[in-house]
Design a protein around this motif. Sequence first.
Motif, PDB file in Angstrom:
ATOM      1  N   GLY A 182      23.928 -14.392 -87.570  1.00 61.57           N
ATOM      2  CA  GLY A 182      24.495 -13.319 -86.775  1.00 61.57           C
ATOM      3  C   GLY A 182      25.574 -13.792 -85.825  1.00 61.57           C
ATOM      4  N   THR A 183      25.923 -12.913 -84.933  1.00 61.71           N
ATOM      5  CA  THR A 183      26.921 -13.198 -83.911  1.00 61.71           C
ATOM      6  C   THR A 183      26.207 -13.586 -82.627  1.00 61.71           C
ATOM      7  OG1 THR A 183      28.498 -11.658 -84.892  1.00 61.71           O
ATOM      8  CG2 THR A 183      28.789 -12.148 -82.566  1.00 61.71           C
ATOM      9  N   VAL A 184      26.737 -14.576 -81.942  1.00 62.10           N
ATOM     10  CA  VAL A 184      26.173 -15.009 -80.667  1.00 62.10           C
ATOM     11  C   VAL A 184      26.908 -14.276 -79.558  1.00 62.10           C
ATOM     12  CG1 VAL A 184      25.840 -16.975 -79.121  1.00 62.10           C
ATOM     13  CG2 VAL A 184      25.578 -17.264 -81.586  1.00 62.10           C
ATOM     14  N   ALA A 185      26.172 -13.638 -78.650  1.00 63.08           N
ATOM     15  CA  ALA A 185      26.758 -12.948 -77.501  1.00 63.08           C
ATOM     16  C   ALA A 185      26.546 -13.802 -76.252  1.00 63.08           C
ATOM     17  CB  ALA A 185      26.119 -11.582 -77.312  1.00 63.08           C
ATOM     18  N   LEU A 186      27.640 -14.132 -75.569  1.00 64.03           N
ATOM     19  CA  LEU A 186      27.568 -14.949 -74.358  1.00 64.03           C
ATOM     20  C   LEU A 186      27.996 -14.127 -73.150  1.00 64.03           C
ATOM     21  CD1 LEU A 186      29.311 -18.187 -75.669  1.00 64.03           C
ATOM     22  CD2 LEU A 186      26.869 -17.795 -75.400  1.00 64.03           C
ATOM     23  N   ALA A 187      27.305 -14.300 -72.042  1.00 65.50           N
ATOM     24  CA  ALA A 187      27.682 -13.626 -70.803  1.00 65.50           C
ATOM     25  C   ALA A 187      28.953 -14.256 -70.252  1.00 65.50           C
ATOM     26  CB  ALA A 187      26.564 -13.728 -69.779  1.00 65.50           C
ATOM     27  N   PRO A 215      23.027 -24.412 -79.525  1.00 62.71           N
ATOM     28  CA  PRO A 215      23.532 -25.328 -80.555  1.00 62.71           C
ATOM     29  C   PRO A 215      23.382 -24.785 -81.969  1.00 62.71           C
ATOM     30  CG  PRO A 215      21.426 -26.081 -79.752  1.00 62.71           C
ATOM     31  CD  PRO A 215      21.810 -24.881 -78.912  1.00 62.71           C
ATOM     32  N   THR A 216      23.105 -23.497 -82.144  1.00 69.50           N
ATOM     33  CA  THR A 216      22.891 -22.944 -83.477  1.00 69.50           C
ATOM     34  C   THR A 216      24.171 -22.523 -84.170  1.00 69.50           C
ATOM     35  OG1 THR A 216      22.544 -20.762 -82.503  1.00 69.50           O
ATOM     36  CG2 THR A 216      20.586 -22.101 -82.923  1.00 69.50           C
ATOM     37  N   ILE A 217      25.302 -22.550 -83.494  1.00 70.04           N
ATOM     38  CA  ILE A 217      26.564 -22.218 -84.154  1.00 70.04           C
ATOM     39  C   ILE A 217      26.967 -23.412 -84.996  1.00 70.04           C
ATOM     40  CG2 ILE A 217      28.986 -21.645 -83.832  1.00 70.04           C
ATOM     41  CD1 ILE A 217      28.248 -20.393 -81.159  1.00 70.04           C
ATOM     42  N   GLY A 218      27.182 -23.182 -86.277  1.00 63.56           N
ATOM     43  CA  GLY A 218      27.604 -24.286 -87.145  1.00 63.56           C
ATOM     44  C   GLY A 218      26.506 -25.272 -87.443  1.00 63.56           C
ATOM     45  N   ASP A 219      25.336 -24.762 -87.853  1.00 64.31           N
ATOM     46  CA  ASP A 219      24.239 -25.645 -88.224  1.00 64.31           C
ATOM     47  C   ASP A 219      24.685 -26.608 -89.322  1.00 64.31           C
ATOM     48  OD1 ASP A 219      22.547 -24.422 -86.438  1.00 64.31           O
ATOM     49  OD2 ASP A 219      21.776 -22.997 -87.900  1.00 64.31           O
ATOM     50  N   VAL A 220      23.990 -27.729 -89.433  1.00 61.77           N
ATOM     51  CA  VAL A 220      24.375 -28.801 -90.342  1.00 61.77           C
ATOM     52  C   VAL A 220      24.515 -28.315 -91.777  1.00 61.77           C
ATOM     53  CG1 VAL A 220      23.780 -31.129 -91.098  1.00 61.77           C
ATOM     54  CG2 VAL A 220      23.076 -30.357 -88.858  1.00 61.77           C
ATOM     55  N   ASN A 221      23.703 -27.365 -92.203  1.00 64.83           N
ATOM     56  CA  ASN A 221      23.710 -26.921 -93.593  1.00 64.83           C
ATOM     57  C   ASN A 221      24.680 -25.777 -93.870  1.00 64.83           C
ATOM     58  OD1 ASN A 221      21.715 -28.787 -94.285  1.00 64.83           O
ATOM     59  ND2 ASN A 221      20.124 -27.434 -93.542  1.00 64.83           N
ATOM     60  N   GLU A 222      25.438 -25.343 -92.888  1.00 65.50           N
ATOM     61  CA  GLU A 222      26.372 -24.244 -93.098  1.00 65.50           C
ATOM     62  C   GLU A 222      27.800 -24.749 -93.200  1.00 65.50           C
ATOM     63  OE1 GLU A 222      24.557 -20.284 -91.192  1.00 65.50           O
ATOM     64  OE2 GLU A 222      25.309 -21.728 -89.746  1.00 65.50           O
ATOM     65  N   ASP A 223      28.591 -24.012 -93.945  1.00 65.85           N
ATOM     66  CA  ASP A 223      29.986 -24.363 -94.175  1.00 65.85           C
ATOM     67  C   ASP A 223      30.870 -23.630 -93.156  1.00 65.85           C
ATOM     68  OD1 ASP A 223      32.227 -25.411 -95.368  1.00 65.85           O
ATOM     69  OD2 ASP A 223      32.326 -23.857 -96.910  1.00 65.85           O
ATOM     70  N   VAL A 224      30.691 -23.922 -91.880  1.00 68.91           N
ATOM     71  CA  VAL A 224      31.472 -23.270 -90.830  1.00 68.91           C
ATOM     72  C   VAL A 224      32.740 -24.070 -90.585  1.00 68.91           C
ATOM     73  CG1 VAL A 224      31.492 -22.535 -88.416  1.00 68.91           C
ATOM     74  CG2 VAL A 224      29.404 -22.335 -89.754  1.00 68.91           C
ATOM     75  N   MET A 225      33.867 -23.418 -90.736  1.00 71.63           N
ATOM     76  CA  MET A 225      35.161 -24.067 -90.542  1.00 71.63           C
ATOM     77  C   MET A 225      35.873 -23.544 -89.295  1.00 71.63           C
ATOM     78  SD  MET A 225      35.356 -26.065 -93.211  1.00 71.63           S
ATOM     79  CE  MET A 225      37.063 -26.457 -93.432  1.00 71.63           C
ATOM     80  N   ALA A 226      35.441 -22.363 -88.835  1.00 71.90           N
ATOM     81  CA  ALA A 226      36.116 -21.734 -87.698  1.00 71.90           C
ATOM     82  C   ALA A 226      35.155 -20.755 -87.041  1.00 71.90           C
ATOM     83  CB  ALA A 226      37.365 -21.005 -88.173  1.00 71.90           C
ATOM     84  N   ILE A 227      35.533 -20.324 -85.848  1.00 75.45           N
ATOM     85  CA  ILE A 227      34.799 -19.246 -85.177  1.00 75.45           C
ATOM     86  C   ILE A 227      35.808 -18.177 -84.777  1.00 75.45           C
ATOM     87  CG2 ILE A 227      32.883 -20.638 -84.311  1.00 75.45           C
ATOM     88  CD1 ILE A 227      34.339 -20.667 -81.554  1.00 75.45           C
ATOM     89  N   GLU A 228      35.342 -16.942 -84.737  1.00 74.36           N
ATOM     90  CA  GLU A 228      36.143 -15.846 -84.212  1.00 74.36           C
ATOM     91  C   GLU A 228      35.466 -15.377 -82.941  1.00 74.36           C
ATOM     92  OE1 GLU A 228      36.898 -12.741 -87.036  1.00 74.36           O
ATOM     93  OE2 GLU A 228      38.373 -13.951 -88.088  1.00 74.36           O
ATOM     94  N   VAL A 229      36.253 -15.183 -81.899  1.00 70.69           N
ATOM     95  CA  VAL A 229      35.703 -14.721 -80.630  1.00 70.69           C
ATOM     96  C   VAL A 229      36.369 -13.413 -80.232  1.00 70.69           C
ATOM     97  CG1 VAL A 229      35.132 -17.052 -79.861  1.00 70.69           C
ATOM     98  CG2 VAL A 229      37.300 -16.056 -79.191  1.00 70.69           C
ATOM     99  N   PRO A 286      42.227 -13.191 -73.954  1.00 70.07           N
ATOM    100  CA  PRO A 286      42.371 -11.867 -73.359  1.00 70.07           C
ATOM    101  C   PRO A 286      41.321 -10.886 -73.890  1.00 70.07           C
ATOM    102  CG  PRO A 286      44.067 -12.224 -75.009  1.00 70.07           C
ATOM    103  CD  PRO A 286      43.298 -13.506 -74.887  1.00 70.07           C
ATOM    104  N   ALA A 287      40.959  -9.931 -73.078  1.00 72.33           N
ATOM    105  CA  ALA A 287      39.987  -8.909 -73.482  1.00 72.33           C
ATOM    106  C   ALA A 287      40.526  -8.092 -74.655  1.00 72.33           C
ATOM    107  CB  ALA A 287      39.686  -7.995 -72.303  1.00 72.33           C
ATOM    108  N   GLY A 288      39.626  -7.747 -75.559  1.00 72.79           N
ATOM    109  CA  GLY A 288      39.969  -6.836 -76.637  1.00 72.79           C
ATOM    110  C   GLY A 288      40.760  -7.431 -77.785  1.00 72.79           C
ATOM    111  N   VAL A 289      40.866  -8.749 -77.864  1.00 74.13           N
ATOM    112  CA  VAL A 289      41.630  -9.414 -78.922  1.00 74.13           C
ATOM    113  C   VAL A 289      40.708 -10.373 -79.681  1.00 74.13           C
ATOM    114  CG1 VAL A 289      43.579 -10.937 -79.415  1.00 74.13           C
ATOM    115  CG2 VAL A 289      43.746  -9.274 -77.558  1.00 74.13           C
ATOM    116  N   THR A 327      31.190  -9.671 -71.870  1.00 72.58           N
ATOM    117  CA  THR A 327      30.475 -10.338 -72.959  1.00 72.58           C
ATOM    118  C   THR A 327      31.483 -10.907 -73.939  1.00 72.58           C
ATOM    119  OG1 THR A 327      28.652  -8.762 -72.755  1.00 72.58           O
ATOM    120  CG2 THR A 327      28.740 -10.054 -74.781  1.00 72.58           C
ATOM    121  N   MET A 328      31.250 -12.146 -74.395  1.00 74.81           N
ATOM    122  CA  MET A 328      32.065 -12.727 -75.451  1.00 74.81           C
ATOM    123  C   MET A 328      31.188 -12.866 -76.686  1.00 74.81           C
ATOM    124  SD  MET A 328      34.357 -16.206 -75.692  1.00 74.81           S
ATOM    125  CE  MET A 328      35.603 -15.543 -74.584  1.00 74.81           C
ATOM    126  N   TYR A 329      31.693 -12.366 -77.804  1.00 74.20           N
ATOM    127  CA  TYR A 329      30.979 -12.423 -79.072  1.00 74.20           C
ATOM    128  C   TYR A 329      31.599 -13.524 -79.923  1.00 74.20           C
ATOM    129  CZ  TYR A 329      29.287  -7.967 -77.426  1.00 74.20           C
ATOM    130  OH  TYR A 329      28.705  -6.984 -76.669  1.00 74.20           O
TER     131      TYR A 329
END
Length: 108
Positions: free
Chosen positions: A15-20, A30-44, A75-78, A100-102
């Motif tokens: 899922g998406t991680v929501a940060l205050a 530390p669950t973003i980009g677990d060792v077994n996942e093919d994460v190359m980027a994040i979108e915020v 910036p907000a909303g981008v 909140t940042m997603y």
Amino acid sequence: MGGAFGNDNLLWSSGTVALAVAATSTASPPTIGDVNEDVMAIEVYSTSDAWLAIGAAPVAAAVAAGNSGASVFVPAGVVVTFPWTKGQKVAVIRATADGTMYVTKRRA
């Protein structure tokens, strides 16, 4: 329409991680980009202007005009995409107001 923000390359297994976004730096779990996942980027996406830092133990901080720092303004909303390396975390702090940042993982 595909995954989050209409993008089929986004990963939804954790899922998406929501940060205050607040007056003090908040780090992701530390669950973003677990060792077994093919994460190359994040979108915020942030509901308020914020500063973002990425690293093994990041601390977000505002960067004053004319100076340099480790944080990037979001910036907000981008939707913004950042490269990602396994084992990294993100940290956020508000620029003007609380919100909140997603953070969503993506392949590339």
